[in-house]
Design a protein around this motif. Structure first.
Motif, PDB file in Angstrom:
ATOM      1  N   LEU B 133     -10.771   5.956 -10.331  1.00 32.12           N
ATOM      2  CA  LEU B 133     -11.147   4.564 -10.972  1.00 32.12           C
ATOM      3  C   LEU B 133      -9.819   3.595 -11.007  1.00 32.12           C
ATOM      4  O   LEU B 133      -9.972   2.453 -10.495  1.00 32.12           O
ATOM      5  CB  LEU B 133     -11.479   5.006 -12.411  1.00 32.12           C
ATOM      6  CG  LEU B 133     -11.609   3.895 -13.540  1.00 32.12           C
ATOM      7  CD1 LEU B 133     -12.864   2.984 -12.989  1.00 32.12           C
ATOM      8  CD2 LEU B 133     -11.999   4.339 -14.827  1.00 32.12           C
ATOM      9  N   ASN B 134      -8.785   4.150 -11.119  1.00 33.78           N
ATOM     10  CA  ASN B 134      -7.582   3.411 -10.826  1.00 33.78           C
ATOM     11  C   ASN B 134      -7.211   3.000  -9.529  1.00 33.78           C
ATOM     12  O   ASN B 134      -6.926   2.021  -9.217  1.00 33.78           O
ATOM     13  CB  ASN B 134      -6.271   4.383 -11.474  1.00 33.78           C
ATOM     14  CG  ASN B 134      -6.129   4.459 -12.990  1.00 33.78           C
ATOM     15  OD1 ASN B 134      -6.939   3.746 -13.595  1.00 33.78           O
ATOM     16  ND2 ASN B 134      -5.541   5.452 -13.475  1.00 33.78           N
ATOM     17  N   MET B 135      -7.720   3.989  -8.547  1.00 37.32           N
ATOM     18  CA  MET B 135      -7.470   3.533  -7.156  1.00 37.32           C
ATOM     19  C   MET B 135      -8.566   2.244  -6.822  1.00 37.32           C
ATOM     20  O   MET B 135      -8.254   1.541  -6.128  1.00 37.32           O
ATOM     21  CB  MET B 135      -8.030   4.795  -6.287  1.00 37.32           C
ATOM     22  CG  MET B 135      -7.976   4.600  -4.892  1.00 37.32           C
ATOM     23  SD  MET B 135      -8.791   5.919  -4.035  1.00 37.32           S
ATOM     24  CE  MET B 135      -7.586   7.335  -4.024  1.00 37.32           C
ATOM     25  N   ALA B 136      -9.734   2.621  -7.379  1.00 42.51           N
ATOM     26  CA  ALA B 136     -10.731   1.534  -6.964  1.00 42.51           C
ATOM     27  C   ALA B 136     -10.505   0.131  -7.615  1.00 42.51           C
ATOM     28  O   ALA B 136     -10.482  -0.859  -7.022  1.00 42.51           O
ATOM     29  CB  ALA B 136     -12.027   1.998  -7.518  1.00 42.51           C
ATOM     30  N   LYS B 137      -9.935   0.337  -8.898  1.00 39.70           N
ATOM     31  CA  LYS B 137      -9.532  -1.086  -9.474  1.00 39.70           C
ATOM     32  C   LYS B 137      -8.509  -1.804  -8.936  1.00 39.70           C
ATOM     33  O   LYS B 137      -8.358  -3.025  -8.606  1.00 39.70           O
ATOM     34  CB  LYS B 137      -8.881  -0.605 -11.002  1.00 39.70           C
ATOM     35  CG  LYS B 137      -8.996  -1.851 -11.917  1.00 39.70           C
ATOM     36  CD  LYS B 137     -10.580  -2.033 -12.383  1.00 39.70           C
ATOM     37  CE  LYS B 137     -10.655  -3.178 -13.785  1.00 39.70           C
ATOM     38  NZ  LYS B 137     -12.069  -3.485 -13.903  1.00 39.70           N
ATOM     39  N   ARG B 138      -7.330  -1.097  -8.227  1.00 43.72           N
ATOM     40  CA  ARG B 138      -6.182  -1.606  -7.510  1.00 43.72           C
ATOM     41  C   ARG B 138      -6.645  -2.042  -6.435  1.00 43.72           C
ATOM     42  O   ARG B 138      -6.296  -3.225  -5.712  1.00 43.72           O
ATOM     43  CB  ARG B 138      -5.143  -0.429  -7.313  1.00 43.72           C
ATOM     44  CG  ARG B 138      -3.883  -0.872  -6.586  1.00 43.72           C
ATOM     45  CD  ARG B 138      -2.764   0.565  -6.425  1.00 43.72           C
ATOM     46  NE  ARG B 138      -1.964   0.092  -5.839  1.00 43.72           N
ATOM     47  CZ  ARG B 138      -1.857   0.151  -4.483  1.00 43.72           C
ATOM     48  NH1 ARG B 138      -2.953   0.486  -3.899  1.00 43.72           N
ATOM     49  NH2 ARG B 138      -0.790  -0.180  -3.742  1.00 43.72           N
ATOM     50  N   ALA B 139      -7.553  -1.320  -5.363  1.00 40.17           N
ATOM     51  CA  ALA B 139      -7.755  -1.582  -4.137  1.00 40.17           C
ATOM     52  C   ALA B 139      -9.061  -2.360  -3.890  1.00 40.17           C
ATOM     53  O   ALA B 139      -9.472  -2.885  -2.959  1.00 40.17           O
ATOM     54  CB  ALA B 139      -8.057  -0.278  -3.370  1.00 40.17           C
ATOM     55  N   GLY B 140      -9.986  -2.609  -5.030  1.00 35.96           N
ATOM     56  CA  GLY B 140     -10.964  -3.400  -4.819  1.00 35.96           C
ATOM     57  C   GLY B 140     -12.285  -2.657  -4.239  1.00 35.96           C
ATOM     58  O   GLY B 140     -13.032  -3.190  -3.603  1.00 35.96           O
TER      59      GLY B 140
END
Lengths: 236, 236
Positions: B133-140
């Motif tokens: 989730l944190n990865m997706a939020k940061r990377a779009g």
């Protein structure tokens, strides 16, 4: 505050209007003429809490909401003197997925899009993953993740439903806010250390609604709707 | 085909480059001058499969990948003769979250956006929910849901990881396609009845990579990258 978790049925989507719409279509297709679709939706929904209580009380292992909805549909059909056995089970499964096809309240999509800019947003609903995912895909709900009862194997307001979800997010309870149109959901979330946001949905139960018309406690935020909540968080 | 499930480390994001970048920053801040960041990333990653195997083999209850990564970080620091005890544990936890901050390959975000138009898209990664989730939020990364090992309490390639995820989606295995840059992931998915899509990531392990440079079987789709996969599905 890093994440906002949302009740869905009633808070984000209009379950009564959506289920009634699908029941009306189903009845028309099967020549059933003596059923009030909204009354059927209310009767179906009335079996929701008792069914989950079997799980919460430990009398039954966790099963997803699609299964409870399907059992409750059979019972509701019987209560309306509709012989479920004469109906095709594929058609009944399709009617059961009415809960996957509910429409959002008008402020929900624009409000969530704004809230998503600065926060993780996810449902913390008693709906199961497929239900919430299909609903989001159809309605354009921009969730960052699909969380909820099925992922943590606990139905709200069981404290485990809130605490395990917060743990999955890798956050502390005070970094997370529960957003709901239901005061009892917020009381349970606050008891677990979460922040709380209330917004009223005065026609969730139809024109004669007399519950949850206003906040019954000093919640962290009290908003008119999800766009107003975004305004308040922007200003905070 | 209704849903696409994606391996993430290597297939969607460049774990080696991202971890090496964070290790370099960490070493510079702590005056550690004799560590090759890419070699450290490789050594940290080398402990990944053995750590998960303890869980898959039933010798250890399921624990999320953040926990395994943290244990493996301590072991890797020791192997590099860096005394972890002299370092602040808050700093080490922050370095451990390097895995939450990996960059996508250049085709990943545009490819996923296109694939999302006609399919449910979600990670089926051994990463835990907060990490993904944190990865997706940061990377779009525009996932419809965050699925994976933690949600189903099983690490790939355990068949339970694929089958429980398909079940959560309310779909049949043949309605779901596993997308990966790793042939072994696809062999395991196919054995569970899923469709399969391979794309090579020839620099995942650095310039000298000699594994997974090409498909080793007749996967349902074989693509150059995620944009090419979207092209192929559009044309199908």
């Amino acid at each position: 505050m890093k994440a906002l978790l949302f009740d869905v049925f009633g808070t984000v989507v209009d379950w009564r209007g959506g289920v009634a719409r699908e029941v009306a279509t189903f009845c028309a297709r099967h020549g059933i003429t003596d059923v009030d679709p909204a009354a059927f939706a209310d009767a179906w929904r009335a079996r929701y809490q008792p069914a989950m209580e079997e799980v919460r009380a430990g009398r039954r292992p966790f099963v997803r909401l699609d299964v409870l909805h399907r059992e409750n549909l059979d019972a509701t059909l019987a209560a309306f003197d509709i012989e479920a056995r004469r109906l095709d089970s594929v058609d009944l499964d399709e009617l059961n997925r009415a809960w996957h096809r509910l429409d959002p309240w008008p402020d929900a999509v624009p409000g969530l899009k704004r809230l998503r800019q600065d926060h993780i947003i996810a449902p913390l609903s008693n709906g199961n993953v497929a239900l919430l995912l299909n609903m989001a895909k159809r309605a354009g709900l921009p969730w960052d993740a699909i969380l909820g009862a099925e992922v943590v194997a606990a139905y709200k307001p069981d404290p485990a439903s809130y605490l395990r979800t917060v743990d999955l997010l890798g956050l502390a309870p005070e970094e997370v806010c529960m957003v709901a149109a239901h005061n009892d959901d917020l009381h349970a979330a606050r008891a677990c250390g979460l922040k709380t946001a209330f917004l009223p949905r005065p026609t969730e139960h139809g024109p004669g609604q007399c519950t949850d018309l206003a906040a019954d406690s000093n919640w962290t935020w009290i908003a008119a709707d999800l766009e107003d909540l975004a305004d308040q968080l922007d200003a905070a």
